[in-house]
Scaffold this active site. Sequence first.
Site, PDB file in Angstrom:
ATOM      1  N   GLY A 114       7.651  96.117 -24.851  1.00 32.74           N
ATOM      2  CA  GLY A 114       8.663  95.077 -25.054  1.00 32.74           C
ATOM      3  C   GLY A 114       9.638  95.532 -26.131  1.00 32.74           C
ATOM      4  N   GLY A 120       4.841  99.303 -29.113  1.00 36.96           N
ATOM      5  CA  GLY A 120       3.679  98.501 -29.473  1.00 36.96           C
ATOM      6  C   GLY A 120       2.372  99.241 -29.256  1.00 36.96           C
ATOM      7  N   SER A 122       2.067 101.422 -26.112  1.00 36.54           N
ATOM      8  CA  SER A 122       2.863 102.655 -26.226  1.00 36.54           C
ATOM      9  C   SER A 122       2.168 103.661 -27.132  1.00 36.54           C
ATOM     10  CB  SER A 122       4.241 102.330 -26.801  1.00 36.54           C
ATOM     11  OG  SER A 122       4.857 101.319 -26.036  1.00 36.54           O
ATOM     12  N   ILE A 181       7.250  92.587 -31.525  1.00 39.26           N
ATOM     13  CA  ILE A 181       7.347  91.305 -32.232  1.00 39.26           C
ATOM     14  C   ILE A 181       5.970  90.685 -32.471  1.00 39.26           C
ATOM     15  CG2 ILE A 181       9.677  90.792 -31.377  1.00 39.26           C
ATOM     16  CD1 ILE A 181       8.279  88.719 -29.467  1.00 39.26           C
ATOM     17  N   ASP A 182       4.945  91.126 -31.714  1.00 42.72           N
ATOM     18  CA  ASP A 182       3.636  90.454 -31.749  1.00 42.72           C
ATOM     19  C   ASP A 182       2.860  90.639 -33.056  1.00 42.72           C
ATOM     20  OD1 ASP A 182       4.288  89.830 -29.160  1.00 42.72           O
ATOM     21  OD2 ASP A 182       2.914  91.281 -28.243  1.00 42.72           O
ATOM     22  N   MET A 228       5.991  83.477 -28.301  1.00 35.24           N
ATOM     23  CA  MET A 228       5.351  84.676 -27.749  1.00 35.24           C
ATOM     24  C   MET A 228       4.314  85.252 -28.713  1.00 35.24           C
ATOM     25  SD  MET A 228       8.111  87.026 -25.830  1.00 35.24           S
ATOM     26  CE  MET A 228       8.500  86.789 -24.112  1.00 35.24           C
ATOM     27  N   ARG A 230       3.890  55.009 -41.330  1.00 41.53           N
ATOM     28  CA  ARG A 230       4.005  56.398 -41.805  1.00 41.53           C
ATOM     29  C   ARG A 230       5.456  56.826 -42.033  1.00 41.53           C
ATOM     30  NH1 ARG A 230       0.102  60.556 -41.196  1.00 41.53           N
ATOM     31  NH2 ARG A 230       1.769  61.907 -41.929  1.00 41.53           N
ATOM     32  N   LYS A 272       7.181  58.612 -40.335  1.00 41.83           N
ATOM     33  CA  LYS A 272       7.411  60.008 -39.925  1.00 41.83           C
ATOM     34  C   LYS A 272       8.274  60.032 -38.665  1.00 41.83           C
ATOM     35  CE  LYS A 272       4.683  64.184 -39.302  1.00 41.83           C
ATOM     36  NZ  LYS A 272       5.525  65.087 -40.087  1.00 41.83           N
ATOM     37  N   ARG A 277      12.921  87.635 -28.606  1.00 40.76           N
ATOM     38  CA  ARG A 277      12.965  89.104 -28.658  1.00 40.76           C
ATOM     39  C   ARG A 277      14.381  89.636 -28.868  1.00 40.76           C
ATOM     40  NH1 ARG A 277       8.979  91.230 -24.250  1.00 40.76           N
ATOM     41  NH2 ARG A 277      10.832  92.095 -23.286  1.00 40.76           N
TER      42      ARG A 277
HETATM   43  N1  LIG Z   1      -4.099 102.811 -22.144  1.00 41.04           N
HETATM   44  C1  LIG Z   1      -2.922 103.434 -21.948  1.00 41.04           C
HETATM   45  N2  LIG Z   1      -2.886 104.731 -21.582  1.00 41.04           N
HETATM   46  C2  LIG Z   1      -1.706 105.372 -21.394  1.00 41.04           C
HETATM   47  N3  LIG Z   1      -0.500 104.770 -21.511  1.00 41.04           N
HETATM   48  C3  LIG Z   1      -0.482 103.491 -21.872  1.00 41.04           C
HETATM   49  C4  LIG Z   1      -1.687 102.746 -22.115  1.00 41.04           C
HETATM   50  N4  LIG Z   1      -1.354 101.499 -22.453  1.00 41.04           N
HETATM   51  C5  LIG Z   1      -0.009 101.442 -22.406  1.00 41.04           C
HETATM   52  N5  LIG Z   1       0.518 102.622 -22.068  1.00 41.04           N
HETATM   53  C6  LIG Z   1       1.939 102.960 -21.849  1.00 41.04           C
HETATM   54  O1  LIG Z   1       2.743 102.277 -22.791  1.00 41.04           O
HETATM   55  C7  LIG Z   1       3.603 101.350 -22.097  1.00 41.04           C
HETATM   56  C8  LIG Z   1       3.837 100.143 -22.952  1.00 41.04           C
HETATM   57  O2  LIG Z   1       2.613  99.476 -23.168  1.00 41.04           O
HETATM   58  P1  LIG Z   1       2.541  97.879 -23.193  1.00 41.04           P
HETATM   59  O3  LIG Z   1       3.179  97.345 -21.956  1.00 41.04           O
HETATM   60  O4  LIG Z   1       1.139  97.512 -23.471  1.00 41.04           O
HETATM   61  O5  LIG Z   1       3.527  97.470 -24.367  1.00 41.04           O
HETATM   62  P2  LIG Z   1       3.386  97.711 -25.917  1.00 41.04           P
HETATM   63  O6  LIG Z   1       3.734  99.095 -26.253  1.00 41.04           O
HETATM   64  O7  LIG Z   1       2.038  97.224 -26.354  1.00 41.04           O
HETATM   65  O8  LIG Z   1       4.550  96.800 -26.487  1.00 41.04           O
HETATM   66  P3  LIG Z   1       4.551  95.202 -26.695  1.00 41.04           P
HETATM   67  O9  LIG Z   1       3.658  94.914 -27.850  1.00 41.04           O
HETATM   68  O10 LIG Z   1       5.941  94.918 -27.009  1.00 41.04           O
HETATM   69  O11 LIG Z   1       4.086  94.620 -25.411  1.00 41.04           O
HETATM   70  C9  LIG Z   1       2.873 101.084 -20.791  1.00 41.04           C
HETATM   71  O12 LIG Z   1       3.738 100.600 -19.799  1.00 41.04           O
HETATM   72  C10 LIG Z   1       2.350 102.461 -20.455  1.00 41.04           C
HETATM   73  O13 LIG Z   1       3.347 103.274 -19.950  1.00 41.04           O
HETATM   74  O1  LIG Z   2       8.928  91.050 -21.311  1.00 41.80           O
HETATM   75  P1  LIG Z   2       7.636  90.912 -20.575  1.00 41.80           P
HETATM   76  O2  LIG Z   2       7.258  92.150 -19.852  1.00 41.80           O
HETATM   77  O3  LIG Z   2       7.607  89.668 -19.764  1.00 41.80           O
HETATM   78  O4  LIG Z   2       6.484  90.765 -21.654  1.00 41.80           O
HETATM   79  C1  LIG Z   2       6.273  89.640 -22.426  1.00 41.80           C
HETATM   80  C2  LIG Z   2       5.323  90.002 -23.529  1.00 41.80           C
HETATM   81  O5  LIG Z   2       5.948  90.963 -24.353  1.00 41.80           O
HETATM   82  C3  LIG Z   2       5.946  90.516 -25.686  1.00 41.80           C
HETATM   83  O6  LIG Z   2       7.190  89.897 -25.928  1.00 41.80           O
HETATM   84  C4  LIG Z   2       5.803  91.670 -26.631  1.00 41.80           C
HETATM   85  O7  LIG Z   2       4.562  92.250 -26.428  1.00 41.80           O
HETATM   86  C5  LIG Z   2       4.802  89.513 -25.757  1.00 41.80           C
HETATM   87  O8  LIG Z   2       4.926  88.622 -26.833  1.00 41.80           O
HETATM   88  C6  LIG Z   2       4.905  88.868 -24.406  1.00 41.80           C
HETATM   89  O9  LIG Z   2       3.655  88.365 -23.994  1.00 41.80           O
END
Ligand SMILES: Nc1ncnc2c1ncn2[C@@H]1O[C@H](COP(=O)(O)OP(=O)(O)OP(=O)(O)O)[C@@H](O)[C@H]1O
Ligand SMILES: O=P(O)(O)OC[C@H]1O[C@](O)(CO)[C@@H](O)[C@@H]1O
Length: 360
Positions: A11, A109, A112, A134-135, A177, A225, A227, A272
């Site tokens: 994200g 995140g 990634s 943002i999480d 979110m 109250r 409120k 976001r």
């Molecule tokens: N276990 C994993 N192994 C390899 N690649 C991964 C894995 N988890 C996530 N990725 C890669 O990272 C990308 C982003 O991961 P994800 O959708 O979980 O978002 P994020 O980086 O956690 O960000 P956000 O917190 O904003 O959602 C995935 O689409 C994938 O390409």
């Molecule tokens: O933009 P998408 O793929 O709908 O993902 C939403 C998710 O991404 C975030 O904005 C960031 O991880 C979360 O808070 C939310 O659950």
Amino acid sequence: MRRVGILTSGGDAPGMNMAVRAATLIAAQRGIEVVGIERGYEGLLDRSWRALTRKAEGGLAPTHEVDVCGHLGGSILGSARCKAFYTAEGRARGAEALRELDGLVVIGGNGSLTGAHALATEHGAKVVGIPASIDNDIGCTASAIGVDSALNTIVEACDRISDTARAHRRAFVVEVMGRQSGYLCMASAIAAGADAALYREDGRDEDAIVGSVADLIRRSFEADRGKQRVLVIKAEGVEVPCTRLVRRLTEVLEPELGEVSIRATVLGHLVRGGNPSFLDRMIAGRFALAAIDALAAGATDEMVAWQSPLPGGIATPDRSVTRWPLAAVLEETEKLLDGRSPVTQARVAMMQRVSGVLSI
Ligand SMILES: Nc1ncnc2c1ncn2[C@@H]1O[C@H](COP(=O)(O)OP(=O)(O)OP(=O)(O)O)[C@@H](O)[C@H]1O
Ligand SMILES: O=P(O)(O)OC[C@H]1O[C@](O)(CO)[C@@H](O)[C@@H]1O
């Protein structure tokens, strides 16, 4: 180090562009070319990248696009959730593309960063991560890029909702979110002067939530109250949808209170977007410097962290920034989400200490 790549993944988060800009300026100043990989790991797999530096008198300079992007929300490189990267075959293709680069900065995140860790451990790639989501659900760092901007947006939205709520003597349930993390909910509830915060880490089931919020509204709107509004902030990770929560609350309260006016607002992706706050810009700039330094020093499989809540990490010349092995970051991230981390326990304990003010 001659040429590095940089990508934004998962994200988008306000401040990602600032990190791209700062990393590019720092690299260019050291004579290192930077390529911007488009749409996260998608662009690595299909080799979609473009130069972020250009030849200039006396060396390298950022392209105009990069120079002017620091204050913008979103990501000029694009971001994506790349399905192919979950597979060993996909990651092998990514590693193959990385042979054309001497290092990679991954801004994203915890997913990634998991991908970055796999690139380093499975293929020996030179990768350093910058936490951006943002999480605020990434281990070993007090904050990720985007968290402060998102909180500012939530608080402003809640102030606006409170204006209209008071005019109509209404209760509002506002959903924010955060995926499995209740951090945005907890922090914004305090800053927006909410009456209650509903977050997954609390472990309440739907019936308990309905019971306690109904009780809060009942007490708040008792005739004496005075409120005028009730504001409940609900985290996305609490599974009951806002509309169902409002319907159930109305069913419980109408027979007792007569007409009761409860509304739901889901802030969703609104949170976001927007230009990054000062804090996110500053953190992004300092992360970028530490990440380029780390790559230049030959480090890999690491993430840079802001004022780490945990002892340890590799010190950098910036006292607020430490470097952590990605394995440690991902282990701590798991604990953050399942409640074993002292950081999660401290967040919940803080909310419980103000439970008399945040009434449930
Ligand atoms: N276990 C994993 N192994 C390899 N690649 C991964 C894995 N988890 C996530 N990725 C890669 O990272 C990308 C982003 O991961 P994800 O959708 O979980 O978002 P994020 O980086 O956690 O960000 P956000 O917190 O904003 O959602 C995935 O689409 C994938 O390409
Ligand atoms: O933009 P998408 O793929 O709908 O993902 C939403 C998710 O991404 C975030 O904005 C960031 O991880 C979360 O808070 C939310 O659950």
